[in-house]
Design a protein around this motif. Structure first.
Motif, PDB file in Angstrom:
ATOM      1  N   LEU A  20     -66.297 -41.513  -8.030  1.00 16.75           N
ATOM      2  CA  LEU A  20     -65.553 -40.524  -8.825  1.00 16.75           C
ATOM      3  C   LEU A  20     -64.602 -39.725  -7.945  1.00 16.75           C
ATOM      4  O   LEU A  20     -63.396 -39.631  -8.231  1.00 16.75           O
ATOM      5  N   ASP A  21     -65.118 -39.146  -6.860  1.00 16.99           N
ATOM      6  CA  ASP A  21     -64.278 -38.319  -5.982  1.00 16.99           C
ATOM      7  C   ASP A  21     -63.158 -39.141  -5.356  1.00 16.99           C
ATOM      8  O   ASP A  21     -62.027 -38.673  -5.234  1.00 16.99           O
ATOM      9  N   ASN A  22     -63.479 -40.370  -4.954  1.00 14.62           N
ATOM     10  CA  ASN A  22     -62.462 -41.228  -4.349  1.00 14.62           C
ATOM     11  C   ASN A  22     -61.358 -41.576  -5.339  1.00 14.62           C
ATOM     12  O   ASN A  22     -60.201 -41.716  -4.951  1.00 14.62           O
ATOM     13  N   THR A  23     -61.699 -41.700  -6.607  1.00 16.92           N
ATOM     14  CA  THR A  23     -60.707 -42.101  -7.608  1.00 16.92           C
ATOM     15  C   THR A  23     -59.738 -40.979  -7.932  1.00 16.92           C
ATOM     16  O   THR A  23     -58.530 -41.204  -8.061  1.00 16.92           O
ATOM     17  N   VAL A  24     -60.245 -39.753  -8.051  1.00 17.62           N
ATOM     18  CA  VAL A  24     -59.392 -38.654  -8.564  1.00 17.62           C
ATOM     19  C   VAL A  24     -58.816 -37.759  -7.476  1.00 17.62           C
ATOM     20  O   VAL A  24     -58.042 -36.850  -7.777  1.00 17.62           O
ATOM     21  N   ILE A  25     -59.137 -38.030  -6.218  1.00 17.13           N
ATOM     22  CA  ILE A  25     -58.807 -37.067  -5.161  1.00 17.13           C
ATOM     23  C   ILE A  25     -57.301 -36.842  -4.986  1.00 17.13           C
ATOM     24  O   ILE A  25     -56.866 -35.748  -4.646  1.00 17.13           O
ATOM     25  N   ALA A  26     -56.482 -37.855  -5.248  1.00 15.18           N
ATOM     26  CA  ALA A  26     -55.032 -37.694  -5.056  1.00 15.18           C
ATOM     27  C   ALA A  26     -54.363 -37.000  -6.248  1.00 15.18           C
ATOM     28  O   ALA A  26     -53.218 -36.572  -6.157  1.00 15.18           O
ATOM     29  N   SER A  27     -55.094 -36.905  -7.368  1.00 10.66           N
ATOM     30  CA  SER A  27     -54.516 -36.275  -8.577  1.00 10.66           C
ATOM     31  C   SER A  27     -55.364 -35.090  -9.027  1.00 10.66           C
ATOM     32  O   SER A  27     -55.349 -34.698 -10.188  1.00 10.66           O
ATOM     33  N   HIS A  82     -56.538 -22.456 -13.105  1.00  9.12           N
ATOM     34  CA  HIS A  82     -57.027 -21.154 -12.603  1.00  9.12           C
ATOM     35  C   HIS A  82     -58.105 -21.340 -11.532  1.00  9.12           C
ATOM     36  O   HIS A  82     -59.092 -20.599 -11.490  1.00  9.12           O
ATOM     37  N   GLY A  83     -57.923 -22.372 -10.698  1.00  9.07           N
ATOM     38  CA  GLY A  83     -58.836 -22.590  -9.577  1.00  9.07           C
ATOM     39  C   GLY A  83     -60.156 -23.223  -9.949  1.00  9.07           C
ATOM     40  O   GLY A  83     -61.057 -23.341  -9.112  1.00  9.07           O
ATOM     41  N   VAL A  84     -60.289 -23.667 -11.205  1.00 12.11           N
ATOM     42  CA  VAL A  84     -61.546 -24.270 -11.656  1.00 12.11           C
ATOM     43  C   VAL A  84     -61.318 -25.738 -11.981  1.00 12.11           C
ATOM     44  O   VAL A  84     -60.384 -26.090 -12.715  1.00 12.11           O
ATOM     45  N   LEU A  85     -62.179 -26.637 -11.409  1.00 11.85           N
ATOM     46  CA  LEU A  85     -62.092 -28.063 -11.700  1.00 11.85           C
ATOM     47  C   LEU A  85     -62.788 -28.363 -13.027  1.00 11.85           C
ATOM     48  O   LEU A  85     -63.893 -27.869 -13.283  1.00 11.85           O
ATOM     49  N   HIS A  86     -62.148 -29.164 -13.873  1.00 11.03           N
ATOM     50  CA  HIS A  86     -62.743 -29.565 -15.145  1.00 11.03           C
ATOM     51  C   HIS A  86     -63.407 -30.924 -14.964  1.00 11.03           C
ATOM     52  O   HIS A  86     -62.739 -31.965 -14.933  1.00 11.03           O
ATOM     53  N   GLN A  87     -64.721 -30.900 -14.831  1.00  8.89           N
ATOM     54  CA  GLN A  87     -65.459 -32.114 -14.490  1.00  8.89           C
ATOM     55  C   GLN A  87     -65.292 -33.203 -15.544  1.00  8.89           C
ATOM     56  O   GLN A  87     -65.162 -34.384 -15.212  1.00  8.89           O
ATOM     57  N   LYS A  88     -65.308 -32.843 -16.812  1.00  7.64           N
ATOM     58  CA  LYS A  88     -65.196 -33.863 -17.863  1.00  7.64           C
ATOM     59  C   LYS A  88     -63.866 -34.605 -17.768  1.00  7.64           C
ATOM     60  O   LYS A  88     -63.806 -35.831 -17.921  1.00  7.64           O
ATOM     61  N   GLN A  89     -62.783 -33.868 -17.483  1.00  6.75           N
ATOM     62  CA  GLN A  89     -61.469 -34.510 -17.340  1.00  6.75           C
ATOM     63  C   GLN A  89     -61.469 -35.471 -16.147  1.00  6.75           C
ATOM     64  O   GLN A  89     -60.924 -36.575 -16.226  1.00  6.75           O
ATOM     65  N   ARG A  90     -62.102 -35.046 -15.053  1.00 11.16           N
ATOM     66  CA  ARG A  90     -62.168 -35.901 -13.864  1.00 11.16           C
ATOM     67  C   ARG A  90     -62.941 -37.191 -14.185  1.00 11.16           C
ATOM     68  O   ARG A  90     -62.503 -38.294 -13.854  1.00 11.16           O
ATOM     69  N   VAL A  91     -64.096 -37.032 -14.824  1.00  8.71           N
ATOM     70  CA  VAL A  91     -64.932 -38.188 -15.154  1.00  8.71           C
ATOM     71  C   VAL A  91     -64.204 -39.126 -16.116  1.00  8.71           C
ATOM     72  O   VAL A  91     -64.195 -40.350 -15.928  1.00  8.71           O
ATOM     73  N   ASP A  92     -63.564 -38.540 -17.147  1.00  8.86           N
ATOM     74  CA  ASP A  92     -62.859 -39.367 -18.132  1.00  8.86           C
ATOM     75  C   ASP A  92     -61.741 -40.173 -17.474  1.00  8.86           C
ATOM     76  O   ASP A  92     -61.569 -41.366 -17.747  1.00  8.86           O
ATOM     77  N   ALA A 139     -61.450 -41.024 -14.246  1.00  7.99           N
ATOM     78  CA  ALA A 139     -62.011 -42.027 -13.337  1.00  7.99           C
ATOM     79  C   ALA A 139     -62.610 -43.193 -14.119  1.00  7.99           C
ATOM     80  O   ALA A 139     -62.417 -44.360 -13.765  1.00  7.99           O
ATOM     81  N   GLN A 140     -63.344 -42.882 -15.183  1.00  9.20           N
ATOM     82  CA  GLN A 140     -63.953 -43.943 -15.997  1.00  9.20           C
ATOM     83  C   GLN A 140     -62.896 -44.865 -16.584  1.00  9.20           C
ATOM     84  O   GLN A 140     -63.020 -46.093 -16.544  1.00  9.20           O
ATOM     85  N   ASP A 141     -61.845 -44.266 -17.131  1.00 10.24           N
ATOM     86  CA  ASP A 141     -60.776 -45.042 -17.755  1.00 10.24           C
ATOM     87  C   ASP A 141     -60.089 -45.939 -16.714  1.00 10.24           C
ATOM     88  O   ASP A 141     -59.859 -47.122 -16.956  1.00 10.24           O
ATOM     89  N   SER A 142     -59.780 -45.358 -15.542  1.00  6.08           N
ATOM     90  CA  SER A 142     -59.094 -46.122 -14.483  1.00  6.08           C
ATOM     91  C   SER A 142     -59.969 -47.257 -13.961  1.00  6.08           C
ATOM     92  O   SER A 142     -59.497 -48.384 -13.782  1.00  6.08           O
ATOM     93  N   CYS A 143     -61.234 -46.968 -13.696  1.00  3.53           N
ATOM     94  CA  CYS A 143     -62.133 -47.990 -13.145  1.00  3.53           C
ATOM     95  C   CYS A 143     -62.398 -49.096 -14.171  1.00  3.53           C
ATOM     96  O   CYS A 143     -62.565 -50.259 -13.811  1.00  3.53           O
ATOM     97  N   LEU A 169     -52.724 -44.954  -8.984  1.00  2.00           N
ATOM     98  CA  LEU A 169     -52.142 -45.072 -10.323  1.00  2.00           C
ATOM     99  C   LEU A 169     -52.286 -43.773 -11.101  1.00  2.00           C
ATOM    100  O   LEU A 169     -51.454 -43.451 -11.954  1.00  2.00           O
ATOM    101  N   LEU A 170     -53.330 -42.992 -10.799  1.00  2.00           N
ATOM    102  CA  LEU A 170     -53.507 -41.699 -11.475  1.00  2.00           C
ATOM    103  C   LEU A 170     -52.430 -40.689 -11.068  1.00  2.00           C
ATOM    104  O   LEU A 170     -52.237 -39.687 -11.747  1.00  2.00           O
ATOM    105  N   THR A 171     -51.718 -40.953  -9.963  1.00  2.00           N
ATOM    106  CA  THR A 171     -50.606 -40.069  -9.572  1.00  2.00           C
ATOM    107  C   THR A 171     -49.318 -40.462 -10.293  1.00  2.00           C
ATOM    108  O   THR A 171     -48.282 -39.835 -10.103  1.00  2.00           O
TER     109      THR A 171
END
Length: 499
Positions: free
Chosen positions: A352-359, A366-376, A378-382, A413-415
């Motif tokens: 997960l972290d490796n997939t989304v780290i560049a985007s 506001h300085g807060v990471l939205h975990q669901k967006q990250r997971v969605d 990464a899941q879609d890309s993978c 590709l996420l970038t």
């Protein structure tokens, strides 16, 4: 000694969420080179780590020299006469070469290390394997290929009966590979056995006596190398006929120029000089050349990782200079680096972290990471890239090479780039995963993206590129259109300015 020096019978190994080895057998005769082949993820390295004591098998038995052994550590494996050259090299870079070789077994004079004896031992060892390296030079000052040969010398130094070589030529030049084969022939003549893991078919057919093939963690079979061909090996590795190594081209590049490079020069005199080329929309531009052609240096400069002294880069009609990777990314460029383990993956982080780290900024507010967006994301890309992983939380370092590479492509590709620079995109990857990556490349072209692909594999260069630019010693030596593709001509251009 019986017919076999080593027998690994019915070996099983289970990791959380995956059965890595399922009833695998390997039998190695004394004084032979035994190739171990299979796609990435087939279980080859896992099997060898069981033999070398890094992992402990969950089932089965290991018989060495006719005696059943329970190998619980690498030290125990070495004591039993088994040494291993790992695919990933981890030298202690700030210590001399000789200390890297004799670590844990320094010659002593009383309570002090006998440095003079260590220098002589190292010189004797290097002479035995034909290596010309100063024993006192720091390991970090050596090239990757020289370090690989030093690692081979270290394995020889244990006087092992069995030497495991995991992708030993991945960073070697042709001449260095020839040198390695001389060492292997010498070891074989001494009665030692080599277990040789490689994806390079030509090497296997040339150096191996027997070949064992694995697929999806299972044993497929063992054959004399003399009875095999490249097509037979591929068929048995992937379980399907792969007469077409490359997907069919169903697109035509546009005449529209998306990137124009004019007289680009590095401030380093021995790097790229006066390089000019165009990249069209919907085109795969291949860059060919030999080691030292400065292809990687050129694309790293385009991506803002190296300094440019002079020249003009135009993207989509406007002047473009990337002063950093962030600049390049912001302007729609992505770079898949040559050495994914050194400069691509974060091995101890999750998929997960490796997939989304560049985007990452796309999933924060506001300085807060939205975990669901990250997971969605990464899941879609993978899913789109068919990444095989037990879960997104799995460590990146536990994925096969092909799946690691697909995660890195997903990351870029996420970038949302419009130009992808792929530096040796299938290095160290098996034929099945290669085909998947080629298909991904074609899909990206169909979406209107453009690709610059560096490849040292001639079939890949000519099979995937729409046009090839050949470099030699930092200069462009020629361009070939698709209807002009010819291996001999590429090699002629690649050596045109060679001194």
């Amino acid at each position: 000694m019986g017919e076999y020096l080593l027998e690994m019978n019915h070996i099983t190994k289970v990791f959380p969420g995956v059965k890595a080895l399922d009833d695998v057998t390997l039998k190695v005769r004394p004084g032979t080179v035994h190739a171990l082949m299979g796609e990435n993820g087939a279980g080859k390295s896992t099997l060898m780590k069981c033999l070398f004591g890094i992992y402990h098998e969950d089932g089965g038995e290991i018989i060495l020299d006719g005696k059943k052994e329970n190998i619980n550590s690498s030290k125990q494996a070495l004591d039993l006469g088994v040494s291993m050259i790992h695919q990933e090299l981890h030298p202690i870079r700030f210590r001399p070469v000789m200390e890297n070789i004799w670590l844990g077994r320094f010659p002593m004079k009383g309570i002090a290390v006998d440095k003079k004896a260590m220098i002589q031992m190292t010189k004797d060892l290097f002479q035995e394997v034909g290596l010309d390296v100063d024993p006192e030079v720091l390991a970090g000052e050596l090239s990757a290929s020289t370090l690989q040969l030093v690692e081979i010398a270290r394995a020889v130094s244990y006087n092992s009966k069995i030497i495991i070589m995991d992708e030993p030529t991945s960073s070697l030049t042709d001449n260095e590979t020839e040198h390695l084969f001389k060492i292997i022939n010498k070891l074989r003549a001494e009665g030692r056995s080599i277990i040789y893991i490689s994806h390079k078919m030509e090497e296997i057919l040339r150096i191996a006596d027997e070949v064992t093939i694995m697929r999806d963690g299972q044993y497929v079979g063992t054959w004399p190398a003399s009875e095999l061909t490249t097509d037979l090996i591929i068929n048995r590795m992937v379980g399907r006929d792969m007469t077409n190594r490359f997907p069919p081209k169903n697109y035509t590049p546009s005449d529209e120029v998306v990137l124009q490079v004019e007289n680009l020069c590095s401030p380093l005199s021995k790097s790229f000089q006066n390089v000019s080329f165009e990249l069209h929309k919907g085109e795969i531009l291949g860059i060919g050349g030999l080691v030292g052609a400065q292809r990687t240096e050129l694309v790293e400069a385009l991506f803002g990782l190296r300094e440019i002294q002079s020249g003009l880069v135009t993207k989509d009609g406007g002047r473009f200079v990337a002063k950093s990777a962030r600049d390049a990314k912001r302007n729609g460029l992505a770079l898949l680096t040559e050495e994914r383990r050194a400069t691509g993956i974060f091995g101890i982080l999750s998929v997960l972290d490796n997939t989304v780290i560049a985007s990452q900024k796309n999933y924060a507010s506001h300085g807060v990471l939205h975990q669901k967006q990250r997971v969605d994301a990464a899941q879609d890309s993978c899913r789109k890239l068919n990444v095989k992983t037990p879960s997104l939380e799995a460590l990146m370092q536990n994925l096969s090479g092909g799946n690691q590479q697909k995660v890195l492509i997903a990351r870029w590709l996420l970038t949302q780039p419009d130009i992808l620079i792929l530096d040796e995109p299938t290095r160290g990857i098996d034929v099945g995963a290669k085909y998947e990556i080629y298909t991904i490349m074609h899909d990206l072209i169909a979406q209107g993206k453009s690709i610059i692909m560096i490849s040292s594999e001639m079939p890949e260069l000519l099979g995937m590129a729409d046009r090839v630019m050949v470099m030699c010693e930092g200069r462009v030596s020629g361009f070939l259109e698709r209807d002009q593709f010819d291996q001999v001509e590429v090699m002629r251009l690649a050596t045109q300015f060679a001194s």
